[in-house]
Design a protein around this motif. Sequence first.
Motif, PDB file in Angstrom:
ATOM      1  N   ALA A 107       0.840  -1.199   0.000  1.00  0.00           N
ATOM      2  CA  ALA A 107       0.000   0.000   0.000  1.00  0.00           C
ATOM      3  C   ALA A 107       0.873   1.247   0.000  1.00  0.00           C
ATOM      4  O   ALA A 107       1.913   1.300   0.676  1.00  0.00           O
ATOM      5  N   ALA A 108       0.460   2.231  -0.775  1.00  0.00           N
ATOM      6  CA  ALA A 108       1.181   3.507  -0.815  1.00  0.00           C
ATOM      7  C   ALA A 108       0.502   4.490   0.146  1.00  0.00           C
ATOM      8  O   ALA A 108      -0.713   4.409   0.359  1.00  0.00           O
ATOM      9  N   PRO A 109       1.254   5.394   0.754  1.00  0.00           N
ATOM     10  CA  PRO A 109       2.687   5.578   0.581  1.00  0.00           C
ATOM     11  C   PRO A 109       3.493   4.595   1.445  1.00  0.00           C
ATOM     12  O   PRO A 109       2.995   4.086   2.446  1.00  0.00           O
ATOM     13  N   VAL A 110       4.733   4.362   1.024  1.00  0.00           N
ATOM     14  CA  VAL A 110       5.651   3.503   1.773  1.00  0.00           C
ATOM     15  C   VAL A 110       6.522   4.410   2.646  1.00  0.00           C
ATOM     16  O   VAL A 110       7.180   5.325   2.145  1.00  0.00           O
ATOM     17  N   ARG A 111       6.494   4.143   3.921  1.00  0.00           N
ATOM     18  CA  ARG A 111       7.263   4.956   4.878  1.00  0.00           C
ATOM     19  C   ARG A 111       8.675   4.390   5.010  1.00  0.00           C
ATOM     20  O   ARG A 111       8.857   3.212   5.312  1.00  0.00           O
ATOM     21  N   VAL A 125      10.663   9.534   5.233  1.00  0.00           N
ATOM     22  CA  VAL A 125       9.970   9.997   4.032  1.00  0.00           C
ATOM     23  C   VAL A 125       8.857   9.020   3.683  1.00  0.00           C
ATOM     24  O   VAL A 125       8.881   7.854   4.079  1.00  0.00           O
ATOM     25  N   GLU A 126       7.861   9.521   2.964  1.00  0.00           N
ATOM     26  CA  GLU A 126       6.775   8.680   2.470  1.00  0.00           C
ATOM     27  C   GLU A 126       6.811   8.722   0.949  1.00  0.00           C
ATOM     28  O   GLU A 126       6.758   9.802   0.346  1.00  0.00           O
ATOM     29  N   LEU A 127       6.934   7.539   0.337  1.00  0.00           N
ATOM     30  CA  LEU A 127       7.086   7.438  -1.112  1.00  0.00           C
ATOM     31  C   LEU A 127       5.854   6.790  -1.739  1.00  0.00           C
ATOM     32  O   LEU A 127       5.289   5.849  -1.192  1.00  0.00           O
ATOM     33  N   ALA A 128       5.485   7.309  -2.903  1.00  0.00           N
ATOM     34  CA  ALA A 128       4.356   6.759  -3.659  1.00  0.00           C
ATOM     35  C   ALA A 128       4.660   6.932  -5.140  1.00  0.00           C
ATOM     36  O   ALA A 128       5.438   7.814  -5.520  1.00  0.00           O
ATOM     37  N   PRO A 129       4.077   6.096  -5.999  1.00  0.00           N
ATOM     38  CA  PRO A 129       4.318   6.237  -7.435  1.00  0.00           C
ATOM     39  C   PRO A 129       3.906   7.624  -7.925  1.00  0.00           C
ATOM     40  O   PRO A 129       2.915   8.188  -7.454  1.00  0.00           O
ATOM     41  N   THR A 152       6.891  12.272  -6.009  1.00  0.00           N
ATOM     42  CA  THR A 152       6.561  11.504  -4.798  1.00  0.00           C
ATOM     43  C   THR A 152       7.299  10.173  -4.728  1.00  0.00           C
ATOM     44  O   THR A 152       7.263   9.511  -3.703  1.00  0.00           O
ATOM     45  N   GLU A 153       7.953   9.786  -5.820  1.00  0.00           N
ATOM     46  CA  GLU A 153       8.589   8.462  -5.818  1.00  0.00           C
ATOM     47  C   GLU A 153      10.024   8.491  -5.308  1.00  0.00           C
ATOM     48  O   GLU A 153      10.606   7.443  -5.062  1.00  0.00           O
ATOM     49  N   GLU A 154      10.613   9.678  -5.123  1.00  0.00           N
ATOM     50  CA  GLU A 154      11.944   9.740  -4.565  1.00  0.00           C
ATOM     51  C   GLU A 154      12.170  11.010  -3.756  1.00  0.00           C
ATOM     52  O   GLU A 154      11.538  12.045  -3.999  1.00  0.00           O
TER      53      GLU A 154
END
Length: 202
Positions: free
Chosen positions: A165-169, A185-189, A193-195
Amino acid sequence: MRRHVLTVRHGLAALALLFAAPACIEVPPPPPKDALKVVDVKASEGVVLETACVPTGIETCFDARDDNCNGVIDEGCGLHTGILQFAIAWEAVEADVDLNVYDVGGELARVGEPTSTGLVKDRDCPQSENECQGQNVENVYLSEGEPKRGRYRVVIRLDKLNGAAAPVRVRLGARVGQRPFSMVVELAPGAGTEEKSFEFTL
């Protein structure tokens, strides 16, 4: 005459007490001077970069923290360390997150292949052979010598969710000489937001 003798005796007793006391008091040595001058530290917009270590107890493995604030991240957990160390950890087992560290020449640290400046990655998770055993952590360190002076760039990038599940902490723990840095950081596609990144100059 008697008064004089008493005064001398009292003086001798005081001298005896003085010399019976400990000869010196142990003073702890000053902390070693950090030869690495870190300047122009920057993190991605909206990311809070912590620059102090707060002890939280004994060292816990695979959390990218220096829990006991002794200068080593995840010590005793099989990760390598050095005067430069960068580690990330995340709980979403399925997610593939990459720690990309670029040295002063822009060279990327890879697993088992030190850059010309000595940076090397010693762990890359997750892996198809399940070598990480669900403990997702990546670690880059300076394998030998003194770090080269110049600009370093640390990038945390979400490669694939793989059903997570996004976001990935993700937590980053970094050691630059004797200075600690950390951020969550919280990353999502998606673009932006992905980096997230962290940069500094030595």
